[in-house]
Design an enzyme around this catalytic site. Structure first.
Site, mmCIF file in Angstrom:
data_model
loop_
_atom_site.group_PDB
_atom_site.id
_atom_site.type_symbol
_atom_site.label_atom_id
_atom_site.label_comp_id
_atom_site.label_asym_id
_atom_site.label_seq_id
_atom_site.Cartn_x
_atom_site.Cartn_y
_atom_site.Cartn_z
ATOM 1 N N ASP A 51 3.009 2.311 -10.680
ATOM 2 C CA ASP A 51 1.780 1.881 -9.782
ATOM 3 C C ASP A 51 1.204 3.229 -9.206
ATOM 4 O OD1 ASP A 51 3.876 1.711 -8.177
ATOM 5 O OD2 ASP A 51 2.985 1.110 -6.504
ATOM 6 N N GLU A 61 5.444 1.292 -5.467
ATOM 7 C CA GLU A 61 5.748 2.261 -4.372
ATOM 8 C C GLU A 61 4.797 2.657 -3.700
ATOM 9 O OE1 GLU A 61 5.905 6.604 -3.254
ATOM 10 O OE2 GLU A 61 4.293 5.594 -4.296
#
Length: 256
Positions: free
Chosen positions: A96, A159
């Site tokens: 991500d 994250e």
């Protein structure tokens, strides 16, 4: 550096064009978070890994958990390569990314290469690590060194929102119990409370989930993607100083 360590570095160099193509495939599929609709990228990554001969475990996070976290869809991946009895090393990276923001002079999702540099969201953080780890493991297998232990690739997608549904999810559900981990990152100060991917034994479970920092790689950095040759030269030296993947007189297992 031993002969087999030098061979690993050479193999990474020889396959660098394929590694670059792998990375471009990852960059071309956006994973902006928010909105965090990243299950399709995990599926695409798993297919790329399976084309390399790996078995990619797909661990989908329940829709209710994902929605409660402010995300849309989330699947984490694990690849396991067992060489024999011994410790487990997890190579952790996230797919991500923060949305690209303004100021780009190149298309953020094209993976354009100019003068030996790739431009795109996730090229530096952390899709490059997906490519680095996958091709480093491939080189480690190809060199045929007598090793013991297991390497796991952990490719997660939470994250930017703290990691509790990424690395934290894998640990909470007992999907992985590594003895140690390698997680790439920048040396930059941060006051945000997040889950540290390398703190595998005691992940952070306290504190509010924080929104992604707007400065966290949202700018169009002109960084060359991670050099996997340099990574493997460092990783290959680890058996000399830590009890991981020690050289052994026993032949490696052929099981994936």
């Amino acid at each position: 550096m031993t002969d087999w360590q030098a061979k690993i570095a050479d193999l990474v160099d020889q396959n660098f064009a394929a590694e670059t193509a792998f990375l471009r495939e990852l960059v071309r599929l956006p994973t902006d978070t928010p909105p965090g609709d990243n299950a399709p990228h995990a599926q695409h990554t798993a297919e790329l890994l399976e084309a390399m001969g790996y078995r990619a475990e797909r661990h989908a996070v329940a829709a209710a958990e994902v929605k409660a976290a402010g995300l849309t869809s989330l699947t984490n991946l694990i690849v396991r390569r067992r060489f024999g009895a011994g410790p487990v090393i997890a190579l952790s990276a996230h797919g991500d990314v923060v949305p690209p923001g303004s100021g780009w002079t190149k298309p953020p999702y094209a993976g354009r290469i100019e003068d030996g540099r790739m431009f795109g969201r996730g090229v530096a953080v952390s899709k490059s690590d997906f490519a680095t780890y996958a091709f480093a493991l491939r080189a480690l297998e190809a060199v045929g060194a007598p090793l013991q232990g297991t390497v796991e690739l952990h490719f997660t997608y939470d994250e930017e929102y703290g990691g509790l549904l990424g690395p934290g999810y894998l640990l909470r559900h007992g999907l992985s119990k590594p003895d140690m981990a390698i997680a790439a990152g920048f040396r930059m100060p941060s006051s945000r409370r997040t889950t540290a991917a390398c703190n595998w034994k005691r992940p952070c479970a306290a504190g509010p989930r924080m929104p992604p920092c707007p400065k966290a790689a949202a700018m169009p950095w002109r960084r060359r993607w991670m050099c996997s040759t340099r990574f493997m030269r460092s990783a290959a030296a680890m058996p000399l100083s830590v009890p991981a993947l020690r050289a052994s007189p026993r032949p490696p297992s052929t099981s994936a």
